[in-house]
Design an enzyme around this catalytic site. Structure first.
Site, short mmCIF file in Angstrom:
data_model
loop_
_atom_site.label_atom_id
_atom_site.label_comp_id
_atom_site.label_asym_id
_atom_site.label_seq_id
_atom_site.Cartn_x
_atom_site.Cartn_y
_atom_site.Cartn_z
N ASP A 163 -5.31 23.16 3.25
CA ASP A 163 -5.49 24.58 3.50
C ASP A 163 -6.81 24.74 4.28
O ASP A 163 -7.58 23.79 4.41
CB ASP A 163 -5.50 25.36 2.17
CG ASP A 163 -5.16 26.82 2.36
OD1 ASP A 163 -4.71 27.45 1.40
OD2 ASP A 163 -5.34 27.32 3.50
C1 GLC Z 1 -5.43 30.63 4.02
C2 GLC Z 1 -4.35 30.54 2.97
C3 GLC Z 1 -3.12 29.81 3.41
C4 GLC Z 1 -2.87 30.05 4.89
C5 GLC Z 1 -4.02 29.40 5.65
C6 GLC Z 1 -3.88 29.59 7.17
O1 GLC Z 1 -6.68 30.37 3.47
O2 GLC Z 1 -4.73 30.03 1.69
O3 GLC Z 1 -2.03 30.27 2.59
O4 GLC Z 1 -1.64 29.46 5.28
O5 GLC Z 1 -5.28 29.91 5.23
O6 GLC Z 1 -4.02 30.94 7.51
#
Ligand code: GLC
Length: 721
Positions: free
Chosen positions: A267
């Site tokens: 993430d």
């Molecule tokens: C965010 C979220 C994740 C998302 C990623 C990209 O922090 O936790 O669910 O897909 O960043 O935006």
């Protein structure tokens, strides 16, 4: 290209180029992006230079055929071997046509419509140049203090698993390589991100491996069994090890036990967060831990690009391990057809033709009306079109109804409650007056609204949470409506008018101050682009509410976590021999939630008749069936979701009071009756034993059938050896 050719391509790559494939950057780093060069916030100081961008493997957040084609064109010309980028974005509940938030979609119990919504989202995203969506989010949730419960389909692993499969099918279709109308899915957040202590986002997750396997892991596995191409790691720790550096989760479980050979992405920033977690001293150690544990792509931090070359040169990491990640990324690009057509489905004309099409909006409207849950109705709904309606509250004319994770949606094109009612009744028949804002009010607003209410036959209160009060980093310790809204309800109540409260929110709320004053309560969630139209359909009876809660509504936050499939304890309250005091209870609240899992009313009524099992005993070779006749005993057609639960009375470990094992949605005309059949097989009776063996035990069980997890008929049966 076949695998041999991909390996040959990889063999031509320098070490820097290989490492670059593991880098995912946001669009501001790329030529041709609308926000090129706007390096702000966490992106400042990442130390990303042109070489890193040139060698990078994927871009996060690009969208729009024009922008994606422009970024891809520039990248292919700059990348020495012409390797195209993967384009990944968060398309969670719609691209531009926004559907209800996933927690609402879960309450529809409509797997077909959920799949359809994912297919539409994929179509709109694909023509806009997106290759991969960071969805479905399948984290099981039991704590409404956590802001991201809106992104899950709820508290039950069986139901979440069904929705996970439906969404993956919708996003990916059956031929991702040739069907440019689809996108690859990335199931998230692996694992158990929905169980942070205190409901505080990013916080510690502590649970046994058995609970993890029984409750939290099934939905990820279901998404992978449905073919999800990617997995995203979670921010949280699992058993003291951050998921993003957790070898047991990624290599032992995902790769070795589940045979997942797709791409694992961290993430946002989660690789570098191994440092504040306290399991890596610096970015070099974070890179070593994350790659060794199994993360292929690092999202938006630069530990890999700044340290992997040294780690490989020093022999701290085998180049073979790096090659495995590179090859998986190249294989995904190949599966998406990017080496043949790096622009895949991007098509500006098609984008104009289908994005936000009327057909797509109609599906969103249908899903929104099926996702809303009628919690109370003292015969004030549906409204008559002749009634004089006062539409009051902060959501009376508010387009903030798309909910979090709808960043490509257009609030300006969302149908508000005001616009929805305009579609139903003459302007002379209803008046809008806000009465207060989400968290603030002033006397003028209140006075005006109360006057409007005085002149009306019925008051519709449109209440709820700002979408910023939900979603990522949207944790709350107080899950009641803001005080100004509770004050508004009380003031309107003094006028002694019939009151309907419609709630726009992303989590189960403590409904003190709402339930006791409202004659009807409709949970609308964040209903998406067509929200106001769908809610107007419901409150005027052009649609009949059929939603059923997939997350319990507590009496108060003090009960949290409260969920239906809990254990009995050694001192269950209400047991025949229970003492008055020394039992598992609160002195100031019931144990049960205000509204249980599976609960939802209709404008009609259903009776369950002649529930019966085909036999009182079963074996692994001889399953039994549960049959029940359901009759619509009201005067309105409606949909009922018939639910089957099972309880294992004695296990090697404690077993939940009941577990959802099946459901069937049926549509019944007034007086119509249908028989519903469920098969109960030995597989449904399996669970993880103390030694983690997944198996069933011969013994006594109870089958429950009903319209929610509380109001059920019980029939015992036995599993024989
Ligand atoms: C965010 C979220 C994740 C998302 C990623 C990209 O922090 O936790 O669910 O897909 O960043 O935006």
């Amino acid at each position: 290209m076949n695998n041999k050719q991909l390996v040959s391509l990889m063999d031509q790559m320098t070490l820097d180029e290989k490492i670059g494939q593991l880098m995912q950057l946001a669009t501001p780093f790329y030529k041709g992006s609308a926000n090129q060069g706007q390096i702000t916030g966490p992106m400042v100081g990442m130390g990303i230079n042109d070489d890193v961008v040139r060698n990078s493997g994927s871009v996060l957040g690009a969208s729009g055929a024009n922008e994606v084609i422009s970024i891809q064109q520039a990248h292919i010309s700059e990348n020495r071997l012409g390797i195209p980028l993967l384009v990944m974005s968060d398309i969670v509940h719609g691209y531009k046509t926004i559907f209800p938030v996933p927690l609402a979609i879960g309450c529809s119990w409509d797997l077909e419509l959920a799949e359809k919504s994912a297919e539409i989202a994929a179509k709109e995203a694909a023509v806009s140049g997106v290759h991969v969506t960071f969805a479905p989010m399948v984290d099981l949730v039991r704590d409404p203090r956590w802001g991201r419960v809106m992104e899950s389909t709820g508290e039950d692993s069986y139901l979440n698993s069904q929705f996970a499969k439906a969404q993956v099918r919708g996003f990916q279709g059956s031929d991702l390589t040739n069907d440019y109308d689809r996108v690859a899915s990335c199931v998230k957040h692996f694992a158990a991100y929905g169980a942070p202590e205190g409901g505080r986002d990013y916080n510690t997750v502590n649970m046994s491996e058995r609970e993890l396997r029984d409750s939290y892991l099934p939905a990820y596995k279901a998404a992978l069994d449905a073919g999800s191409e990617m997995v995203m790691t979670a921010f949280n720790t699992v058993d003291g090890i951050p998921a993003t550096g957790n070898k047991q989760l990624m290599r032992d479980l995902l790769r070795d036990e589940w045979n997942f050979d797709g791409v694992i992405i961290s993430d946002w920033g989660a690789v570098k967060e191994l440092i504040p977690h306290g399991v890596a001293e610096n970015e070099k150690e974070a890179a070593l831990k994350a790659l060794t544990a199994g993360v292929d792509i690092e999202m938006m931090t630069a530990c890999y690009v700044k340290n992997l070359k040294e780690l490989v040169d020093n022999g701290d990491i085998e180049e073979e391990l790096l090659n495995e990640s590179v090859l998986r990324i190249l294989q995904l690009k190949q599966k998406l057809g990017l080496f043949d057509n790096p622009y895949r489905g991007a098509n500006e004309q098609l984008e104009k033709d289908i994005v936000m099409s009327e057909a797509h909006r109609q599906v969103s409207r249908e899903l929104a009306s099926k996702s809303a849950v009628l919690l109370k109705n003292d015969d004030v709904l549906p409204l008559q079109k002749e009634q004089k309606v006062a539409l009051i509250g902060p959501f009376a004319d508010n387009n903030d109804i798309l909910g979090p994770w709808s960043w490509l949606g257009s609030k300006d094109e969302a149908i508000t409650m005001n616009e929805g009612l305009k579609m139903k009744v003459n302007a002379s028949n209803f008046t809008v007056s806000k009465g207060c804002d989400i968290e603030t009010s002033d006397d003028r607003q209140l006075t005006e609204a109360l006057q409007v209410a005085k002149d009306a036959d019925v008051v519709v209160l449109a209440l709820g949470e700002d979408s910023e009060m939900s979603g990522e980093a949207g944790s709350l310790t107080d899950i009641r409506l803001p005080q100004v809204q509770l004050d508004l309800i009380r003031k309107v109540k003094e006028l002694d008018k019939p009151m309907v409260s419609v709630l726009f929110n992303g989590r189960p709320l403590d409904l003190h101050g709402v339930m006791e004053h409202s004659n009807a309560v409709l949970e609308a969630w964040y209903p998406g682009t067509e929200g106001g139209a769908a809610i107007a359909d419901l409150i005027f009876g052009d649609a009949n509410p059929s939603g059923k809660l997939t997350m319990s509504f507590p009496y108060s936050v003090g009960q949290v976590p409260v969920y239906y499939n809990n254990f009995n304890t050694g001192r269950p309250k209400g047991a025949p021999d229970a003492q008055e005091r020394y039992v598992s209870q609160y002195l100031d609240s019931p144990n049960e939630p205000l509204f249980p899992f599976g609960y939802g009313l209709s404008y009609t009524t259903f009776t369950y008749n002649n529930a019966r099992l085909s036999a009182a005993e079963m074996t692994a070779d001889r399953p039994i069936t549960m049959k029940v006749s359901v009759k619509n005993t009201g005067n309105t057609a409606g949909e009922e979701t018939v639910q089957l639960y099972i309880r294992d009375l004695v296990g090697e470990v404690v077993r939940p009071l009941k577990e959802l094992k099946g459901f069937v949605k049926i549509h019944l005309q007034p007086e119509e009756e249908k028989e519903v059949t469920f098969t109960i097989s030995e597989e449904e009776l399996r669970y993880h034993h103390a030694n983690l063996e997944f198996s069933s035990d011969p013994g006594k069980f109870i089958a429950y059938i009903g319209s929610n997890s509380r109001d059920v008929q019980a029939i015992p049966f036995e599993l024989l050896k």
